[in-house]
Design an enzyme around this catalytic site. Structure first.
Site, PDB file in Angstrom:
ATOM      1  NE  ARG A  74       3.794   1.623   9.705  1.00 46.16           N
ATOM      2  CZ  ARG A  74       2.904   0.922  10.419  1.00 46.16           C
ATOM      3  NH1 ARG A  74       2.909   0.982  11.704  1.00 46.16           N
ATOM      4  NH2 ARG A  74       2.030   0.143   9.829  1.00 46.16           N
ATOM      5  CB  THR A  75       2.732   6.180   4.432  1.00 48.21           C
ATOM      6  OG1 THR A  75       3.556   5.027   4.520  1.00 48.21           O
ATOM      7  CG2 THR A  75       3.210   7.053   3.294  1.00 48.21           C
ATOM      8  CE  LYS A  92     -20.026  10.741  -6.737  1.00 51.67           C
ATOM      9  NZ  LYS A  92     -20.113  12.207  -6.748  1.00 51.67           N
ATOM     10  NE  ARG A 112       0.444   3.664   0.991  1.00 53.41           N
ATOM     11  CZ  ARG A 112       0.916   3.105   2.115  1.00 53.41           C
ATOM     12  NH1 ARG A 112       0.112   2.398   2.879  1.00 53.41           N
ATOM     13  NH2 ARG A 112       2.173   3.268   2.474  1.00 53.41           N
ATOM     14  CG  HIS A 118       6.430   3.046   0.341  1.00 53.13           C
ATOM     15  ND1 HIS A 118       6.331   4.410   0.558  1.00 53.13           N
ATOM     16  CD2 HIS A 118       5.750   2.453   1.362  1.00 53.13           C
ATOM     17  CE1 HIS A 118       5.624   4.610   1.650  1.00 53.13           C
ATOM     18  NE2 HIS A 118       5.252   3.454   2.157  1.00 53.13           N
TER      19      HIS A 118
HETATM   20  C1  NCD Z   1       4.460  -0.694   3.788  1.00 55.38           C
HETATM   21  C2  NCD Z   1       3.672  -0.437   2.542  1.00 55.38           C
HETATM   22  O1  NCD Z   1       2.583   0.149   2.586  1.00 55.38           O
HETATM   23  O2  NCD Z   1       4.170  -0.803   1.477  1.00 55.38           O
HETATM   24  N1  NCD Z   1       3.984  -0.010   4.906  1.00 55.38           N
HETATM   25  C3  NCD Z   1       4.470   1.246   5.171  1.00 55.38           C
HETATM   26  O3  NCD Z   1       4.239   2.165   4.428  1.00 55.38           O
HETATM   27  N2  NCD Z   1       5.246   1.378   6.255  1.00 55.38           N
HETATM   28  C4  NCD Z   1       4.746  -2.108   4.071  1.00 55.38           C
HETATM   29  C5  NCD Z   1       3.607  -3.068   4.134  1.00 55.38           C
HETATM   30  O4  NCD Z   1       2.447  -2.721   4.028  1.00 55.38           O
HETATM   31  O5  NCD Z   1       3.922  -4.233   4.337  1.00 55.38           O
END
Ligand code: NCD
Length: 322
Positions: free
Chosen positions: A61-62, A91, A113, A146
């Protein structure tokens, strides 16, 4: 306030959030009902800007909603979806060096991320070494935060509970509260409103002290339970999460874990308020059964959609200061 880097959900004030939700809602409506004319107008908004999406951890999703958000605003997007393997990190390049290089390539926004807590903040410290104004957006940093998820989570509550508003709601936040970053960011953002929070987690998975002291500092009423049955009947909103198995090094913690009480099913719904809103950041791995999906309050797929207008509004705010 101008937002360059978006690292923590605490960066928004309540008035900023409220005006942000109106911007997101306007985009939401344009996307849903504006047709081709709206698509064209949106596409011109950030046509001169460029984003880099750099994901060291898996994401559905993100990453897709950020990239789609950027594309729909006309941004060009350079993307690495498995940076741990496909970037020079494999590397031995440090996060700092990689980010300094990306900052020097003239991107306007770096959406990142990473598995390490604090990674986005570290990146933000070095990303402007070349004097170029790239902003860093935290798409999730280990067990840290997040914040774009909490923006879309709160926007979802704001929309789903539009008839009564966020103040006064009882929000039950459950699952793996120790390792989950979405719950941390959401609890901190919720503390801008007068909500009551009930945390529900198995033993050893409780919410961390930093979140609790943040809530205490803002005078937010909260309590902790281990048995979901003691919390769910009170909920106006349930925010359920999975166990973050990939973040747990000690196998003993998982082997003794009985999650049977933590499954929300159509049967559990019978114990809850009829107008309860059920949310989940997703992915779910059994903790909400599919027979819940047809309940009118099951909002998790609408919540995932909300990521798109919210991230579009966020990119506009970072690039244009809107
Ligand atoms: C979450 C995350 O990556 O922290 N997912 C997301 O971005 N919707 C939740 C998860 O992975 O459980």
């Amino acid at each position: 306030m101008k937002l360059r880097h978006f690292i923590s959900s605490l960066q928004f004030t309540r008035p900023e959030l409220e005006s942000f939700f109106l911007n997101a809602q306007a985009i939401d409506r344009l996307l849903k009902t504006g047709g081709l004319a709206a698509r064209k107008e949106l596409h011109e908004r950030l046509a001169l800007f460029q984003a880099c999406s750099f994901f060291y951890e898996p994401s559905t999703r993100t990453r897709c909603s950020f990239e789609s958000a950027a594309n729909r605003l006309g941004m060009s997007v350079v993307s690495t979806e498995n940076a741990a393997e496909f970037s020079s990190t494999s590397k031995g390049e440090t996060l700092e060096d990689s980010t300094a290089v990306l900052g020097g390539l003239g991107f306007d926004v770096l959406i990142m991320r990473h598995k390490e807590t604090g990674a986005a903040e570290r990146a933000a410290k070095v990303c402007n070494l070349h004097g170029l104004p790239m902003g860093v957006v935290n798409g999730g940093d280990g067990t840290g935060e997040h914040p774009s998820q909490s923006l879309l989570d709160l926007y979802t509550i704001w929309k789903e509970k539009a008839d009564r508003g966020i103040d006064g709601l009882t929000v039950v936040i459950g699952g793996d509260l120790k390792h989950g970053r979405t719950v941390r960011s959401l609890a901190l953002m919720l503390s801008l409103f007068k909500t009551k929070i009930i945390f529900v987690a198995p033993e050893h998975f409780e919410v961390q002290s930093g979140v609790k002291s943040g809530l205490e500092g803002r005078g937010i009423e909260f309590r902790e339970e281990t048995d979901p049955a003691k919390a769910l009947p009170e909920a106006d909103v349930v925010y359920w999460t999975r166990v973050q198995r990939e973040r747990i090094a000690d196998p003993a913690l998982l082997s003794g874990l009985d999650l049977s009480k933590y499954v929300i099913s159509a049967e559990t719904l019978g114990t809850m308020k009829p107008d309860v809103t059920i949310m989940h950041p997703l992915p779910r791995v059994g903790e909400i059964t599919t027979d819940v999906d047809c309940h009118p309050g099951a909002a998790y797929f609408r919540q995932a959609w909300n990521g798109l207008p919210v991230r579009m509004a966020l990119l506009e705010r970072i690039c244009l200061g809107k």
